[in-house]
Design an enzyme around this catalytic site. Structure first.
Site, PDB file in Angstrom:
ATOM      1  N   HIS A 186       2.519  -3.618   7.027  1.00 13.70           N
ATOM      2  CA  HIS A 186       1.555  -2.564   6.718  1.00 13.70           C
ATOM      3  C   HIS A 186       1.573  -1.549   7.859  1.00 13.70           C
ATOM      4  O   HIS A 186       2.261  -1.722   8.851  1.00 13.70           O
ATOM      5  CB  HIS A 186       0.136  -3.153   6.598  1.00 13.70           C
ATOM      6  CG  HIS A 186      -0.103  -3.950   5.358  1.00 13.70           C
ATOM      7  ND1 HIS A 186      -0.930  -3.517   4.332  1.00 13.70           N
ATOM      8  CD2 HIS A 186       0.349  -5.165   4.965  1.00 13.70           C
ATOM      9  CE1 HIS A 186      -0.961  -4.425   3.371  1.00 13.70           C
ATOM     10  NE2 HIS A 186      -0.199  -5.437   3.731  1.00 13.70           N
ATOM     11  N   ARG A 199      -2.958   4.859  -2.439  1.00 12.36           N
ATOM     12  CA  ARG A 199      -2.824   3.515  -1.874  1.00 12.36           C
ATOM     13  C   ARG A 199      -2.558   2.448  -2.945  1.00 12.36           C
ATOM     14  O   ARG A 199      -1.893   1.450  -2.695  1.00 12.36           O
ATOM     15  CB  ARG A 199      -4.115   3.187  -1.122  1.00 12.36           C
ATOM     16  CG  ARG A 199      -4.358   1.748  -0.717  1.00 12.36           C
ATOM     17  CD  ARG A 199      -5.687   1.678   0.004  1.00 12.36           C
ATOM     18  NE  ARG A 199      -6.204   0.317   0.162  1.00 12.36           N
ATOM     19  CZ  ARG A 199      -6.329  -0.299   1.337  1.00 12.36           C
ATOM     20  NH1 ARG A 199      -5.928   0.291   2.448  1.00 12.36           N
ATOM     21  NH2 ARG A 199      -6.861  -1.501   1.403  1.00 12.36           N
ATOM     22  N   GLU A 230       0.871  -4.840  11.272  1.00 12.05           N
ATOM     23  CA  GLU A 230       0.377  -3.481  11.090  1.00 12.05           C
ATOM     24  C   GLU A 230       1.159  -2.588  12.054  1.00 12.05           C
ATOM     25  O   GLU A 230       0.976  -2.675  13.278  1.00 12.05           O
ATOM     26  CB  GLU A 230      -1.122  -3.404  11.398  1.00 12.05           C
ATOM     27  CG  GLU A 230      -2.006  -4.042  10.344  1.00 12.05           C
ATOM     28  CD  GLU A 230      -2.402  -3.064   9.247  1.00 12.05           C
ATOM     29  OE1 GLU A 230      -2.060  -1.871   9.364  1.00 12.05           O
ATOM     30  OE2 GLU A 230      -3.052  -3.505   8.277  1.00 12.05           O
ATOM     31  N   HIS A 234       0.856  -1.188   0.000  1.00 14.29           N
ATOM     32  CA  HIS A 234       0.000   0.000   0.000  1.00 14.29           C
ATOM     33  C   HIS A 234       0.889   1.235   0.000  1.00 14.29           C
ATOM     34  O   HIS A 234       1.684   1.455   0.921  1.00 14.29           O
ATOM     35  CB  HIS A 234      -0.938  -0.008   1.200  1.00 14.29           C
ATOM     36  CG  HIS A 234      -2.066  -0.984   1.071  1.00 14.29           C
ATOM     37  ND1 HIS A 234      -2.632  -1.635   2.134  1.00 14.29           N
ATOM     38  CD2 HIS A 234      -2.741  -1.411  -0.036  1.00 14.29           C
ATOM     39  CE1 HIS A 234      -3.608  -2.422   1.704  1.00 14.29           C
ATOM     40  NE2 HIS A 234      -3.686  -2.310   0.385  1.00 14.29           N
TER      41      HIS A 234
END
Length: 319
Positions: A206, A137, A282, A81
């Site tokens: 991420h 993104r 994340e 992303h």
């Protein structure tokens, strides 16, 4: 906007590659080439695929000569992303730790595995985010109706378009593409990953939900070694927390603690290739921003989390 302004100030990169500034794809690729030049006997610049705009998906292989010809492979994917800038930054920080650290725990981490590390697997999108639209993104492919980009983490051939993805090419965030692997980035990268022999671990980075996710992202039904993944994941997060005291949620599936999402890379790797150890981290941040001067803070966390992952997986007999 204060954090965005801090990021923009860090765009001055005249002092060379560092972890107090965010760098564009060209800088990142040059860094990988410089690492290779400095350690040419045990590193190699590798290409995992290509992009819509003709860039290489460039990474680095770190494989020290230990006499073991069949080391387990650990694959690291970052930057799928585009706007999640902290992920390429921390991934290059980790590369630097692997190749320069004198800490025996880190040198052992380096020497035990055949590392394939890709800081930016969506280079077109990252470059566009860097110079044009900070919150971009997707990829930069052109749809027939003129809209641009697909979400490369909704485009893998696992339950494609079932959850958390849009079939609208003009969707700014989660358009899943016209079909599975419609994006050249995912098509070529998946072929490269499938070609790797002895792939034992796949790690995706991420931001910025601050959690550790396990397969499958669109299900609350657990994979057969789910309990092991939880054990490994908890140890990994404990190692990370020891650095800055930051608590991550999980480990659990995204369906359980975030939202259902189909068509992601980690799930495809687990389903199609049967890779035993698959995790998505994340990292921290606020609306995909993280001050450049604080990159080392998360870089150290990531380094320790990966050390914890490997340590516990070894305890459980995976290596």
């Amino acid at each position: 906007f204060r954090i965005i302004n801090e990021e923009k100030l860090s765009l001055n990169r005249k002092l060379g590659f560092s972890w107090t500034a965010y760098h564009d794809v060209n800088d990142i690729y040059k860094y990988l080439e410089d690492v290779n030049k400095a350690h040419s006997d045990w590193t190699e610049v590798i290409v995992g695929g290509e992009s819509y705009e003709g860039r290489k998906i460039q990474g680095i292989r770190i494989n020290t000569p230990t006499g073991d010809e069949n080391k387990p492979v650990i694959f690291i994917e970052s930057g799928i992303h585009a706007r999640e800038w902290i992920t390429p930054a921390t991934t290059t920080y980790f590369i630097n730790q692997l190749v320069t650290s004198n800490n025996p725990n880190i040198t052992a981490l380096r020497d035990q595995f055949d590392w394939r590390i890709f800081p930016s697997v969506n280079p077109d999108g990252y470059q566009f985010s860097y110079y044009s639209d900070r919150m971009w993104r997707k990829t930069r492919s052109l749809s027939p109706n003129g809209c641009i980009g697909a979400d490369p983490n909704r485009n893998w051939d696992y339950n494609w378009l079932k959850h958390g993805a849009s079939n609208n090419p003009c969707d700014y965030q989660t358009y899943g593409g016209s079909k599975p692997f419609s994006e050249v980035e995912t098509k070529t990268l998946s072929a490269y990953i499938a070609s790797i022999e002895n792939l034992q671990a796949y790690v995706a980075f991420h931001s910025d939900a601050q959690m550790l996710l396990l397969p499958y992202s669109d299900s609350t039904t657990h994979v057969d070694n789910y309990d092991d993944l939880v054990t490994v994941g908890k140890t990994s997060l404990n190692y990370g927390r020891a650095v800055n005291g930051k608590v991550y949620r999980g480990p659990a599936t995204a369906a359980e603690i975030l939202y259902k999402a189909s068509g992601g890379s980690m799930d495809w790797v687990r389903d199609a290739l049967g890779t035993p150890l698959v995790f998505t981290y994340e990292l921290r941040g606020t609306y995909f921003h993280w001050p450049a001067y604080r990159i080392p803070e998360q870089g150290e966390e990531v380094t320790q989390m990966l050390l914890g992952l490997v340590t516990e997986a070894k305890n459980l007999g995976y290596f």
